[in-house]
Enzyme design. Sequence first.
Site, PDB file in Angstrom:
ATOM      1  CE  LYS A  41      -2.044  -1.281   3.892  1.00  0.00           C
ATOM      2  NZ  LYS A  41      -1.381  -2.371   4.134  1.00  0.00           N
ATOM      3  NE  ARG A 120      -4.215  -1.440  10.459  1.00  0.00           N
ATOM      4  CZ  ARG A 120      -3.137  -1.122  10.051  1.00  0.00           C
ATOM      5  NH1 ARG A 120      -3.002   0.561   9.456  1.00  0.00           N
ATOM      6  NH2 ARG A 120      -2.110  -1.479   9.717  1.00  0.00           N
ATOM      7  NE  ARG A 159       7.919  -2.663   5.838  1.00  0.00           N
ATOM      8  CZ  ARG A 159       6.685  -2.524   5.849  1.00  0.00           C
ATOM      9  NH1 ARG A 159       5.806  -1.985   5.020  1.00  0.00           N
ATOM     10  NH2 ARG A 159       5.938  -3.044   7.062  1.00  0.00           N
ATOM     11  NE  ARG A 192       6.955  -0.552   9.575  1.00  0.00           N
ATOM     12  CZ  ARG A 192       5.428  -0.398   8.970  1.00  0.00           C
ATOM     13  NH1 ARG A 192       5.453   0.114   7.950  1.00  0.00           N
ATOM     14  NH2 ARG A 192       4.575  -1.204   9.413  1.00  0.00           N
ATOM     15  NE  ARG A 203       2.370  -4.993  10.716  1.00  0.00           N
ATOM     16  CZ  ARG A 203       3.643  -5.111   9.911  1.00  0.00           C
ATOM     17  NH1 ARG A 203       4.628  -5.386  10.259  1.00  0.00           N
ATOM     18  NH2 ARG A 203       3.448  -4.341   9.114  1.00  0.00           N
TER      19      ARG A 203
HETATM   20  P1  AP5 Z   1       4.904  -1.650   1.689  1.00  0.00           P
HETATM   21  O1  AP5 Z   1       4.475  -0.400   0.561  1.00  0.00           O
HETATM   22  O2  AP5 Z   1       5.742  -1.031   2.779  1.00  0.00           O
HETATM   23  O3  AP5 Z   1       3.240  -2.340   2.375  1.00  0.00           O
HETATM   24  P2  AP5 Z   1       2.143  -1.772   3.027  1.00  0.00           P
HETATM   25  O4  AP5 Z   1       1.240  -2.379   2.596  1.00  0.00           O
HETATM   26  O5  AP5 Z   1       2.357  -0.086   3.078  1.00  0.00           O
HETATM   27  O6  AP5 Z   1       2.833  -2.495   4.540  1.00  0.00           O
HETATM   28  P3  AP5 Z   1       2.745  -1.690   5.974  1.00  0.00           P
HETATM   29  O7  AP5 Z   1       3.470  -2.742   6.937  1.00  0.00           O
HETATM   30  O8  AP5 Z   1       3.252  -0.345   6.010  1.00  0.00           O
HETATM   31  O9  AP5 Z   1       1.276  -1.907   6.289  1.00  0.00           O
HETATM   32  P4  AP5 Z   1       0.701  -1.836   7.684  1.00  0.00           P
HETATM   33  O10 AP5 Z   1      -0.817  -1.719   7.356  1.00  0.00           O
HETATM   34  O11 AP5 Z   1       1.064  -3.002   8.518  1.00  0.00           O
HETATM   35  O12 AP5 Z   1       1.506  -0.691   8.282  1.00  0.00           O
HETATM   36  P5  AP5 Z   1       0.993   0.470   9.040  1.00  0.00           P
HETATM   37  O13 AP5 Z   1       2.211   1.703   8.850  1.00  0.00           O
HETATM   38  O14 AP5 Z   1      -0.345   1.300   8.316  1.00  0.00           O
HETATM   39  O15 AP5 Z   1       5.601  -2.807   0.847  1.00  0.00           O
HETATM   40  C1  AP5 Z   1       6.092  -3.805   1.824  1.00  0.00           C
HETATM   41  C2  AP5 Z   1       7.509  -4.273   1.043  1.00  0.00           C
HETATM   42  O16 AP5 Z   1       7.280  -4.632  -0.357  1.00  0.00           O
HETATM   43  C3  AP5 Z   1       8.647  -3.163   1.026  1.00  0.00           C
HETATM   44  O17 AP5 Z   1       9.925  -3.601   1.122  1.00  0.00           O
HETATM   45  C4  AP5 Z   1       8.217  -2.595  -0.711  1.00  0.00           C
HETATM   46  O18 AP5 Z   1       9.384  -2.283  -1.121  1.00  0.00           O
HETATM   47  C5  AP5 Z   1       7.991  -4.150  -1.329  1.00  0.00           C
HETATM   48  N1  AP5 Z   1       7.172  -4.106  -2.215  1.00  0.00           N
HETATM   49  C6  AP5 Z   1       6.044  -3.251  -2.520  1.00  0.00           C
HETATM   50  N2  AP5 Z   1       5.407  -3.429  -3.722  1.00  0.00           N
HETATM   51  C7  AP5 Z   1       6.107  -4.724  -4.203  1.00  0.00           C
HETATM   52  C8  AP5 Z   1       6.160  -5.105  -5.511  1.00  0.00           C
HETATM   53  N3  AP5 Z   1       5.385  -4.982  -6.361  1.00  0.00           N
HETATM   54  N4  AP5 Z   1       7.198  -6.052  -5.872  1.00  0.00           N
HETATM   55  C9  AP5 Z   1       8.234  -6.364  -4.969  1.00  0.00           C
HETATM   56  N5  AP5 Z   1       8.278  -5.685  -3.787  1.00  0.00           N
HETATM   57  C10 AP5 Z   1       7.290  -4.936  -3.397  1.00  0.00           C
HETATM   58  O19 AP5 Z   1       0.496   0.364  10.453  1.00  0.00           O
HETATM   59  C11 AP5 Z   1       1.519   0.106  11.498  1.00  0.00           C
HETATM   60  C12 AP5 Z   1       0.961  -0.350  13.061  1.00  0.00           C
HETATM   61  O20 AP5 Z   1       0.359   0.925  13.426  1.00  0.00           O
HETATM   62  C13 AP5 Z   1      -0.105  -1.103  12.909  1.00  0.00           C
HETATM   63  O21 AP5 Z   1       0.135  -2.499  12.931  1.00  0.00           O
HETATM   64  C14 AP5 Z   1      -0.926  -0.571  14.255  1.00  0.00           C
HETATM   65  O22 AP5 Z   1      -0.315  -0.878  15.427  1.00  0.00           O
HETATM   66  C15 AP5 Z   1      -0.719   1.065  13.908  1.00  0.00           C
HETATM   67  N6  AP5 Z   1      -1.699   1.487  13.086  1.00  0.00           N
HETATM   68  C16 AP5 Z   1      -1.795   2.354  12.068  1.00  0.00           C
HETATM   69  N7  AP5 Z   1      -3.111   2.922  11.607  1.00  0.00           N
HETATM   70  C17 AP5 Z   1      -3.970   2.265  12.533  1.00  0.00           C
HETATM   71  C18 AP5 Z   1      -5.059   2.351  12.556  1.00  0.00           C
HETATM   72  N8  AP5 Z   1      -5.964   3.043  11.860  1.00  0.00           N
HETATM   73  N9  AP5 Z   1      -5.976   1.597  13.834  1.00  0.00           N
HETATM   74  C19 AP5 Z   1      -5.420   0.990  14.572  1.00  0.00           C
HETATM   75  N10 AP5 Z   1      -3.901   0.970  14.611  1.00  0.00           N
HETATM   76  C20 AP5 Z   1      -3.117   1.400  13.572  1.00  0.00           C
END
Ligand code: AP5
Length: 250
Positions: A41, A120, A159, A192, A203
């Site tokens: 994402k 979420r 990542r 991370r 997660r």
């Molecule tokens: P990346 O683009 O980083 O993936 P992502 O889907 O953004 O993954 P996240 O881990 O950031 O999502 P998340 O939802 O867990 O994290 P968030 O920060 O929201 O890609 C992943 C890897 O793949 C990278 O290395 C990239 O280079 C590679 N890649 C991408 N596309 C590719 C491709 N096509 N081919 C090859 N490689 C590729 O949340 C973190 C934490 O925050 C949560 O666990 C929670 O504790 C808290 N939190 C955040 N928001 C909320 C909420 N609304 N409610 C409650 N808790 C929350």
Amino acid sequence: MEATRDRAAWLKGGSAQCNIPAEEREAPWRLVLLGAPGVGKGTQAELISERLGCCHLSTGDVFRAAKTLDECERSPALNQALDCMRKGELVSDETVLSMVKERTKCLRCGGGFLLDGFPRTVAQAEALDELLESEGLALDAVLSYEMPIEQIVERLSGRRTCSECKAVYHVVGRPSKVAGVCDHCGGELIQREDDRPESVKVRMETYERSTMPLIDYFKARGLLLPVSALGTVEEIYSRTAGALAARRAE
Ligand code: AP5
């Protein structure tokens, strides 16, 4: 070095202003990105933001930015949120919603917005509906990225994220030009804390239990655009752009 879009108002909250505000658009996109942790994402959000002009608003980035505050500057709710993140659990709806409400002006941004990681839970989605309605705004679409879990775990383990500008890389699939150094700002690339295997497991389970119900929630509202997250970053972007163009043509 190329600078990434300024998101000070979102990352810092309060009275912070963006140094380079997003350009006003005639028909700004107002989007939500949905998908399992690690599906890509954030990577797609960078491209969509660069090419369609909408600002990338990630709730995870706000919490990670708050980590750099001194212990005494962090509220008890924020410390609890950071603890939840480390374990891979969701931060409470109450904390997330108060953080988003404090940044409502970002939803009014003239360039549009791209919510990543929010909503979420169904409670967060209902609160977003209310917030947008009170601002006289509406979502254009919800992009739902889909991919088998085993391949997602592979993406997470490789990542690396820039400690300064938060740009995202992958050691194999999307390496930086110089190992360990960000192409955009020269910052250090780090892994991370919540990408450790024990946190990743929590997660994924949390995603299935709390976030997957949003697929039906947005489908029922006619907003869901499913996009396969398989293939290269550009292939996925091209599917995304195609789905959005078809939506505008409806
Ligand atoms: P990346 O683009 O980083 O993936 P992502 O889907 O953004 O993954 P996240 O881990 O950031 O999502 P998340 O939802 O867990 O994290 P968030 O920060 O929201 O890609 C992943 C890897 O793949 C990278 O290395 C990239 O280079 C590679 N890649 C991408 N596309 C590719 C491709 N096509 N081919 C090859 N490689 C590729 O949340 C973190 C934490 O925050 C949560 O666990 C929670 O504790 C808290 N939190 C955040 N928001 C909320 C909420 N609304 N409610 C409650 N808790 C929350």
